[in-house]
Design a protein around this motif. Sequence first.
Motif, PDB file in Angstrom:
ATOM      1  N   TYR A   1      30.822  17.760  62.892  1.00  0.00           N
ATOM      2  CA  TYR A   1      31.930  16.969  61.857  1.00  0.00           C
ATOM      3  C   TYR A   1      32.695  18.146  60.976  1.00  0.00           C
ATOM      4  N   GLU A   2      31.531  18.770  60.171  1.00  0.00           N
ATOM      5  CA  GLU A   2      32.009  19.935  59.073  1.00  0.00           C
ATOM      6  C   GLU A   2      32.713  20.733  59.684  1.00  0.00           C
ATOM      7  N   SER A   3      32.215  21.327  61.081  1.00  0.00           N
ATOM      8  CA  SER A   3      32.943  22.426  61.885  1.00  0.00           C
ATOM      9  C   SER A   3      34.472  21.988  62.179  1.00  0.00           C
ATOM     10  N   LEU A   4      34.634  20.733  61.958  1.00  0.00           N
ATOM     11  CA  LEU A   4      36.195  20.303  62.505  1.00  0.00           C
ATOM     12  C   LEU A   4      36.962  19.789  61.242  1.00  0.00           C
ATOM     13  N   GLY A   5      36.271  20.448  59.990  1.00  0.00           N
ATOM     14  CA  GLY A   5      37.126  20.162  58.896  1.00  0.00           C
ATOM     15  C   GLY A   5      36.644  18.829  57.966  1.00  0.00           C
TER      16      GLY A   5
ATOM     17  N   ALA B   1      37.995  16.544  71.914  1.00  0.00           N
ATOM     18  CA  ALA B   1      39.330  16.221  72.511  1.00  0.00           C
ATOM     19  C   ALA B   1      39.796  14.632  71.980  1.00  0.00           C
ATOM     20  N   LEU B   2      38.597  13.922  71.882  1.00  0.00           N
ATOM     21  CA  LEU B   2      39.109  12.526  71.276  1.00  0.00           C
ATOM     22  C   LEU B   2      39.266  12.355  69.802  1.00  0.00           C
ATOM     23  N   LEU B   3      38.429  13.510  68.986  1.00  0.00           N
ATOM     24  CA  LEU B   3      38.577  13.488  67.870  1.00  0.00           C
ATOM     25  C   LEU B   3      40.028  14.032  67.346  1.00  0.00           C
ATOM     26  N   LEU B   4      40.352  15.070  68.134  1.00  0.00           N
ATOM     27  CA  LEU B   4      41.828  15.591  67.662  1.00  0.00           C
ATOM     28  C   LEU B   4      42.974  14.645  68.038  1.00  0.00           C
ATOM     29  N   HIS B   5      42.693  13.994  69.143  1.00  0.00           N
ATOM     30  CA  HIS B   5      43.781  12.900  69.636  1.00  0.00           C
ATOM     31  C   HIS B   5      43.724  11.821  68.487  1.00  0.00           C
ATOM     32  N   ALA B   6      42.491  11.596  67.724  1.00  0.00           N
ATOM     33  CA  ALA B   6      42.487  10.602  66.613  1.00  0.00           C
ATOM     34  C   ALA B   6      43.363  11.135  65.526  1.00  0.00           C
TER      35      ALA B   6
ATOM     36  N   CYS C   1      48.913  20.208  63.549  1.00  0.00           N
ATOM     37  CA  CYS C   1      50.263  20.522  63.756  1.00  0.00           C
ATOM     38  C   CYS C   1      50.692  19.588  65.027  1.00  0.00           C
ATOM     39  N   TYR C   2      51.883  19.610  65.423  1.00  0.00           N
ATOM     40  CA  TYR C   2      52.637  18.661  66.527  1.00  0.00           C
ATOM     41  C   TYR C   2      51.611  18.873  67.788  1.00  0.00           C
ATOM     42  N   CYS C   3      51.456  19.766  68.150  1.00  0.00           N
ATOM     43  CA  CYS C   3      50.579  19.921  69.466  1.00  0.00           C
ATOM     44  C   CYS C   3      49.024  19.781  69.310  1.00  0.00           C
ATOM     45  N   GLY C   4      48.443  19.579  67.991  1.00  0.00           N
ATOM     46  CA  GLY C   4      47.156  19.092  67.838  1.00  0.00           C
ATOM     47  C   GLY C   4      46.260  20.362  67.324  1.00  0.00           C
ATOM     48  N   HIS C   5      47.021  21.429  66.899  1.00  0.00           N
ATOM     49  CA  HIS C   5      46.296  22.504  66.566  1.00  0.00           C
ATOM     50  C   HIS C   5      45.977  22.328  64.910  1.00  0.00           C
TER      51      HIS C   5
ATOM     52  N   ASN D   1      45.725  13.177  65.720  1.00  0.00           N
ATOM     53  CA  ASN D   1      47.340  12.930  65.667  1.00  0.00           C
ATOM     54  C   ASN D   1      47.500  11.542  65.712  1.00  0.00           C
ATOM     55  N   MET D   2      46.925  10.584  66.025  1.00  0.00           N
ATOM     56  CA  MET D   2      47.127   9.026  66.484  1.00  0.00           C
ATOM     57  C   MET D   2      47.254   8.678  64.732  1.00  0.00           C
ATOM     58  N   ALA D   3      46.218   8.913  63.916  1.00  0.00           N
ATOM     59  CA  ALA D   3      46.266   8.619  62.542  1.00  0.00           C
ATOM     60  C   ALA D   3      47.471   9.067  61.814  1.00  0.00           C
ATOM     61  N   ARG D   4      48.034  10.211  62.066  1.00  0.00           N
ATOM     62  CA  ARG D   4      49.141  10.790  61.275  1.00  0.00           C
ATOM     63  C   ARG D   4      50.366  10.048  61.886  1.00  0.00           C
ATOM     64  N   SER D   5      50.267   9.457  63.137  1.00  0.00           N
ATOM     65  CA  SER D   5      51.472   8.700  63.717  1.00  0.00           C
ATOM     66  C   SER D   5      51.592   7.460  62.980  1.00  0.00           C
ATOM     67  N   TYR D   6      50.399   6.939  62.394  1.00  0.00           N
ATOM     68  CA  TYR D   6      50.329   5.645  61.555  1.00  0.00           C
ATOM     69  C   TYR D   6      50.483   6.011  60.065  1.00  0.00           C
ATOM     70  N   ASN D   7      51.012   7.514  59.727  1.00  0.00           N
ATOM     71  CA  ASN D   7      51.183   7.881  58.432  1.00  0.00           C
ATOM     72  C   ASN D   7      50.139   7.627  57.597  1.00  0.00           C
ATOM     73  N   ARG D   8      48.875   8.204  58.294  1.00  0.00           N
ATOM     74  CA  ARG D   8      47.633   8.176  57.475  1.00  0.00           C
ATOM     75  C   ARG D   8      47.485   9.650  57.226  1.00  0.00           C
ATOM     76  N   LEU D   9      46.866   9.940  55.929  1.00  0.00           N
ATOM     77  CA  LEU D   9      46.621  11.420  55.654  1.00  0.00           C
ATOM     78  C   LEU D   9      45.031  11.619  55.304  1.00  0.00           C
ATOM     79  N   ILE D  10      44.189  10.633  55.295  1.00  0.00           N
ATOM     80  CA  ILE D  10      42.988  10.758  54.853  1.00  0.00           C
ATOM     81  C   ILE D  10      42.200  10.068  55.927  1.00  0.00           C
ATOM     82  N   MET D  11      41.145  10.861  56.838  1.00  0.00           N
ATOM     83  CA  MET D  11      40.385  10.127  57.802  1.00  0.00           C
ATOM     84  C   MET D  11      39.029   9.921  57.311  1.00  0.00           C
ATOM     85  N   GLU D  12      38.402   8.723  57.215  1.00  0.00           N
ATOM     86  CA  GLU D  12      36.948   8.542  56.741  1.00  0.00           C
ATOM     87  C   GLU D  12      35.892   8.295  57.954  1.00  0.00           C
ATOM     88  N   ILE D  13      34.727   8.704  57.874  1.00  0.00           N
ATOM     89  CA  ILE D  13      33.873   8.536  59.040  1.00  0.00           C
ATOM     90  C   ILE D  13      32.371   8.095  58.223  1.00  0.00           C
TER      91      ILE D  13
END
Length: 261
Positions: free
Chosen positions: A133-137, A101-106, A164-168, A108-120
């Motif tokens: 993490y691989e199971s989540l893309g 849930a936290l990762l999906l929220h992250a 997507c908008y809803c987090g899907h 969404n929030m990253a895209r709200s800051y116009n970010r397209l690539i997440m690094e960890i």
Amino acid sequence: MIRPITKEHLPQATALIREAFGTVAREFGITPENSPRFTAFATTEERLTWHLEGEKRPMFGYFEGDTLVGYYSLALLEEDRVELNNLAVAPSHRHQGIGKALLLHAFNMARSYNRLIMEIGIVEENQRLRAWYESLGFVHTGTKKFDFFSFTCGYMVRRLDGVCYCGHDCDRCVTRLAPGSPALIQQAQAFYKNSFDMDIPPEAIHCGGGHSEDLFALCADCPFRNCSRKKGLYFCAACPDYPCAPLAEYQAKYVNQCNQI
């Protein structure tokens, strides 16, 4: 419930991060002597205060009442990149879907800051976490060894275009991936038949993702998409009312719960 972290939450956040990463330290033999900069030992309230007030990092927590049981922060990097930092769940609350849930929220929030690539960055030896993490893309991009760590640092990235908008996660949606694959088309048809008693013809199994104009029929009048677009938001998570009751119910039933690979 996920909500922003404020300064008053930082003592709880510090303790949570140290406890959560402490389990990793014990599992992989990481100690203050061989890895003094590891998160379990180096996280302090002063450091988080600098992240929050000095660097202006977005911080969010998963709360049960007033108790913080999950946490993450985002480091906004140059251009379209963002780094996910210190995603942590209290050991007593693991395996309940809080981390996801936290990762999906992250996302969404990253895209709200116009970010397209997440690094960890991860402890490379923790193959269970890498697989999660691989199971989540996320895609593994390499490793690096530092003298001040006893472990190897692993690096992963994920593009966020398909959320997507809803987090899907549209990038994993069978309907979106089905064109050209008879097996996936049949899988999607079976899902809609079994879930909604709908007979969808093969030619109707296609979608460009929630942010495109090529939408699957059931998504064409999505209330969450319409609401976000009306408010000028890229994600529901950027709304001050997030999550509203209808979205929370929908997420619990469908968002990243079904019809995905």
